[in-house]
Write a protein that holds these residues in place. Sequence first.
Motif, PDB file in Angstrom:
ATOM      1  N   VAL A  38      23.532  53.058  38.491  1.00  0.00           N
ATOM      2  CA  VAL A  38      24.451  51.941  38.220  1.00  0.00           C
ATOM      3  C   VAL A  38      25.883  52.401  37.940  1.00  0.00           C
ATOM      4  O   VAL A  38      26.826  51.884  38.556  1.00  0.00           O
ATOM      5  CB  VAL A  38      23.923  51.071  37.058  1.00  0.00           C
ATOM      6  CG1 VAL A  38      24.942  50.008  36.669  1.00  0.00           C
ATOM      7  CG2 VAL A  38      22.599  50.418  37.451  1.00  0.00           C
ATOM      8  N   PRO A  39      26.105  53.357  37.012  1.00  0.00           N
ATOM      9  CA  PRO A  39      27.496  53.720  36.701  1.00  0.00           C
ATOM     10  C   PRO A  39      28.308  54.211  37.902  1.00  0.00           C
ATOM     11  O   PRO A  39      29.441  53.730  38.101  1.00  0.00           O
ATOM     12  CB  PRO A  39      27.341  54.817  35.634  1.00  0.00           C
ATOM     13  CG  PRO A  39      26.033  54.533  34.991  1.00  0.00           C
ATOM     14  CD  PRO A  39      25.156  54.056  36.112  1.00  0.00           C
ATOM     15  N   PRO A  40      27.806  55.148  38.721  1.00  0.00           N
ATOM     16  CA  PRO A  40      28.637  55.594  39.843  1.00  0.00           C
ATOM     17  C   PRO A  40      28.906  54.505  40.871  1.00  0.00           C
ATOM     18  O   PRO A  40      30.028  54.416  41.406  1.00  0.00           O
ATOM     19  CB  PRO A  40      27.834  56.757  40.460  1.00  0.00           C
ATOM     20  CG  PRO A  40      26.440  56.574  39.974  1.00  0.00           C
ATOM     21  CD  PRO A  40      26.556  55.933  38.639  1.00  0.00           C
ATOM     22  N   VAL A  41      27.920  53.649  41.148  1.00  0.00           N
ATOM     23  CA  VAL A  41      28.121  52.583  42.129  1.00  0.00           C
ATOM     24  C   VAL A  41      29.124  51.554  41.619  1.00  0.00           C
ATOM     25  O   VAL A  41      30.041  51.137  42.350  1.00  0.00           O
ATOM     26  CB  VAL A  41      26.783  51.904  42.478  1.00  0.00           C
ATOM     27  CG1 VAL A  41      27.027  50.668  43.357  1.00  0.00           C
ATOM     28  CG2 VAL A  41      25.857  52.874  43.200  1.00  0.00           C
ATOM     29  N   LEU A  42      28.974  51.137  40.371  1.00  0.00           N
ATOM     30  CA  LEU A  42      29.920  50.177  39.806  1.00  0.00           C
ATOM     31  C   LEU A  42      31.313  50.783  39.677  1.00  0.00           C
ATOM     32  O   LEU A  42      32.320  50.074  39.794  1.00  0.00           O
ATOM     33  CB  LEU A  42      29.430  49.687  38.443  1.00  0.00           C
ATOM     34  CG  LEU A  42      28.182  48.803  38.446  1.00  0.00           C
ATOM     35  CD1 LEU A  42      27.901  48.271  37.052  1.00  0.00           C
ATOM     36  CD2 LEU A  42      28.321  47.652  39.437  1.00  0.00           C
ATOM     37  N   GLY A  43      31.385  52.095  39.444  1.00  0.00           N
ATOM     38  CA  GLY A  43      32.678  52.755  39.406  1.00  0.00           C
ATOM     39  C   GLY A  43      33.386  52.686  40.745  1.00  0.00           C
ATOM     40  O   GLY A  43      34.580  52.360  40.822  1.00  0.00           O
ATOM     41  N   LEU A  44      32.658  52.964  41.825  1.00  0.00           N
ATOM     42  CA  LEU A  44      33.239  52.860  43.162  1.00  0.00           C
ATOM     43  C   LEU A  44      33.700  51.436  43.444  1.00  0.00           C
ATOM     44  O   LEU A  44      34.795  51.217  43.968  1.00  0.00           O
ATOM     45  CB  LEU A  44      32.210  53.295  44.213  1.00  0.00           C
ATOM     46  CG  LEU A  44      31.876  54.786  44.268  1.00  0.00           C
ATOM     47  CD1 LEU A  44      30.659  55.028  45.165  1.00  0.00           C
ATOM     48  CD2 LEU A  44      33.053  55.595  44.772  1.00  0.00           C
ATOM     49  N   ALA A  45      32.861  50.459  43.087  1.00  0.00           N
ATOM     50  CA  ALA A  45      33.220  49.061  43.317  1.00  0.00           C
ATOM     51  C   ALA A  45      34.462  48.678  42.517  1.00  0.00           C
ATOM     52  O   ALA A  45      35.347  47.962  43.020  1.00  0.00           O
ATOM     53  CB  ALA A  45      32.052  48.153  42.947  1.00  0.00           C
ATOM     54  N   SER A  46      34.567  49.153  41.294  1.00  0.00           N
ATOM     55  CA  SER A  46      35.725  48.837  40.453  1.00  0.00           C
ATOM     56  C   SER A  46      37.010  49.422  41.028  1.00  0.00           C
ATOM     57  O   SER A  46      38.086  48.816  40.928  1.00  0.00           O
ATOM     58  CB  SER A  46      35.506  49.358  39.029  1.00  0.00           C
ATOM     59  OG  SER A  46      34.405  48.722  38.422  1.00  0.00           O
ATOM     60  N   GLY A  47      36.898  50.606  41.616  1.00  0.00           N
ATOM     61  CA  GLY A  47      38.059  51.192  42.265  1.00  0.00           C
ATOM     62  C   GLY A  47      38.565  50.315  43.394  1.00  0.00           C
ATOM     63  O   GLY A  47      39.786  50.135  43.576  1.00  0.00           O
ATOM     64  N   TYR A  48      37.633  49.727  44.151  1.00  0.00           N
ATOM     65  CA  TYR A  48      38.031  48.832  45.232  1.00  0.00           C
ATOM     66  C   TYR A  48      38.583  47.513  44.702  1.00  0.00           C
ATOM     67  O   TYR A  48      39.418  46.881  45.357  1.00  0.00           O
ATOM     68  CB  TYR A  48      36.855  48.584  46.179  1.00  0.00           C
ATOM     69  CG  TYR A  48      36.610  49.741  47.109  1.00  0.00           C
ATOM     70  CD1 TYR A  48      37.571  50.120  48.042  1.00  0.00           C
ATOM     71  CD2 TYR A  48      35.429  50.475  47.060  1.00  0.00           C
ATOM     72  CE1 TYR A  48      37.367  51.200  48.891  1.00  0.00           C
ATOM     73  CE2 TYR A  48      35.215  51.558  47.900  1.00  0.00           C
ATOM     74  CZ  TYR A  48      36.191  51.907  48.811  1.00  0.00           C
ATOM     75  OH  TYR A  48      35.979  52.983  49.646  1.00  0.00           O
ATOM     76  N   VAL A  49      38.114  47.086  43.519  1.00  0.00           N
ATOM     77  CA  VAL A  49      38.701  45.903  42.893  1.00  0.00           C
ATOM     78  C   VAL A  49      40.191  46.140  42.640  1.00  0.00           C
ATOM     79  O   VAL A  49      41.033  45.270  42.908  1.00  0.00           O
ATOM     80  CB  VAL A  49      37.982  45.567  41.566  1.00  0.00           C
ATOM     81  CG1 VAL A  49      38.767  44.503  40.798  1.00  0.00           C
ATOM     82  CG2 VAL A  49      36.564  45.083  41.829  1.00  0.00           C
ATOM     83  N   VAL A  50      40.519  47.324  42.150  1.00  0.00           N
ATOM     84  CA  VAL A  50      41.922  47.674  41.889  1.00  0.00           C
ATOM     85  C   VAL A  50      42.725  47.655  43.187  1.00  0.00           C
ATOM     86  O   VAL A  50      43.842  47.113  43.244  1.00  0.00           O
ATOM     87  CB  VAL A  50      42.018  49.053  41.218  1.00  0.00           C
ATOM     88  CG1 VAL A  50      43.479  49.499  41.098  1.00  0.00           C
ATOM     89  CG2 VAL A  50      41.367  49.028  39.840  1.00  0.00           C
ATOM     90  N   LEU A  51      42.159  48.222  44.252  1.00  0.00           N
ATOM     91  CA  LEU A  51      42.878  48.279  45.526  1.00  0.00           C
ATOM     92  C   LEU A  51      43.075  46.887  46.117  1.00  0.00           C
ATOM     93  O   LEU A  51      44.160  46.565  46.626  1.00  0.00           O
ATOM     94  CB  LEU A  51      42.112  49.158  46.518  1.00  0.00           C
ATOM     95  CG  LEU A  51      42.091  50.660  46.219  1.00  0.00           C
ATOM     96  CD1 LEU A  51      41.366  51.410  47.333  1.00  0.00           C
ATOM     97  CD2 LEU A  51      43.505  51.201  46.069  1.00  0.00           C
ATOM     98  N   VAL A  52      42.028  46.057  46.066  1.00  0.00           N
ATOM     99  CA  VAL A  52      42.143  44.693  46.597  1.00  0.00           C
ATOM    100  C   VAL A  52      43.199  43.908  45.808  1.00  0.00           C
ATOM    101  O   VAL A  52      44.011  43.178  46.388  1.00  0.00           O
ATOM    102  CB  VAL A  52      40.783  43.974  46.557  1.00  0.00           C
ATOM    103  CG1 VAL A  52      40.954  42.478  46.852  1.00  0.00           C
ATOM    104  CG2 VAL A  52      39.824  44.597  47.562  1.00  0.00           C
ATOM    105  N   ALA A  53      43.188  44.072  44.491  1.00  0.00           N
ATOM    106  CA  ALA A  53      44.190  43.390  43.665  1.00  0.00           C
ATOM    107  C   ALA A  53      45.595  43.863  44.027  1.00  0.00           C
ATOM    108  O   ALA A  53      46.542  43.067  44.087  1.00  0.00           O
ATOM    109  CB  ALA A  53      43.907  43.647  42.190  1.00  0.00           C
ATOM    110  N   ALA A  54      45.738  45.175  44.277  1.00  0.00           N
ATOM    111  CA  ALA A  54      47.043  45.718  44.654  1.00  0.00           C
ATOM    112  C   ALA A  54      47.514  45.139  45.980  1.00  0.00           C
ATOM    113  O   ALA A  54      48.696  44.802  46.144  1.00  0.00           O
ATOM    114  CB  ALA A  54      46.968  47.241  44.733  1.00  0.00           C
ATOM    115  N   VAL A  55      46.589  45.011  46.933  1.00  0.00           N
ATOM    116  CA  VAL A  55      46.946  44.421  48.227  1.00  0.00           C
ATOM    117  C   VAL A  55      47.305  42.951  48.059  1.00  0.00           C
ATOM    118  O   VAL A  55      48.269  42.455  48.654  1.00  0.00           O
ATOM    119  CB  VAL A  55      45.776  44.581  49.225  1.00  0.00           C
ATOM    120  CG1 VAL A  55      46.073  43.816  50.523  1.00  0.00           C
ATOM    121  CG2 VAL A  55      45.539  46.054  49.536  1.00  0.00           C
ATOM    122  N   ALA A  56      46.551  42.239  47.227  1.00  0.00           N
ATOM    123  CA  ALA A  56      46.758  40.803  47.048  1.00  0.00           C
ATOM    124  C   ALA A  56      48.128  40.488  46.466  1.00  0.00           C
ATOM    125  O   ALA A  56      48.762  39.498  46.851  1.00  0.00           O
ATOM    126  CB  ALA A  56      45.661  40.221  46.154  1.00  0.00           C
TER     127      ALA A  56
END
Length: 211
Positions: A38-56
């Motif tokens: 769970v921790p590594p997968v959610l960490g990867l997903a959270s990183g993409y949340v940051v990138l998507v927010a930056a693009v938005a």
Amino acid sequence: MEATLVLQFAVTAALLTLVPGADWAYVISTGTRSRSVVPPVLGLASGYVVLVAAVAVGVGALVSSHPDVLTVVTLVGACYITYLGVSTLRNLRGADGTLLLTDEGSPADGNDGLRLYLRGMGVSGINPKAMLMLLVLLPQYLTPDGWSSTAQTGLLGSIFILEVVVIYFGVALFARSLLLGRPRLNTAVTGVSGVLLTGFGIWLLLDVLAF
């Protein structure tokens, strides 16, 4: 938004997520040697949340349009990914230099869930190639009418992040079921993952230093 465009984006994003890369190497190496995937997968997903927010909000485009800023981001990301790869390879050996052939699931360096989460967030969140991929991919599926571009980006980004979670959980659990109980194969695959992470980081360094 048009339902057809959303579906097309979902298929394209899923196919891109299925392409092995630094994310795969990280989730396999940590998923087979930690007590929970769970921790590594959610960490990867959270990183993409940051990138998507930056693009938005337009930060991603601002970074990509300024070569100096993008260079710094690339250098930081490359060094970080290389560090993780080297750390993975070093953790294959115990204090006496013997290979750690264990399937106990406890990380060799004593990483806890939070550290695995933050490392995963770093792998995806400061990966300039991932940012540029989203910058190229997302705008292709935005429509001029209806929702604002920020809302459309948020919707498409949420679909992408959901796919990341599902696919990486699948990869981690499959690797875990395949490798646990097979300590030598586990060590070999973890070693390959470490080499891939290191190689990807070095490739990023060479890519930015070439300019």
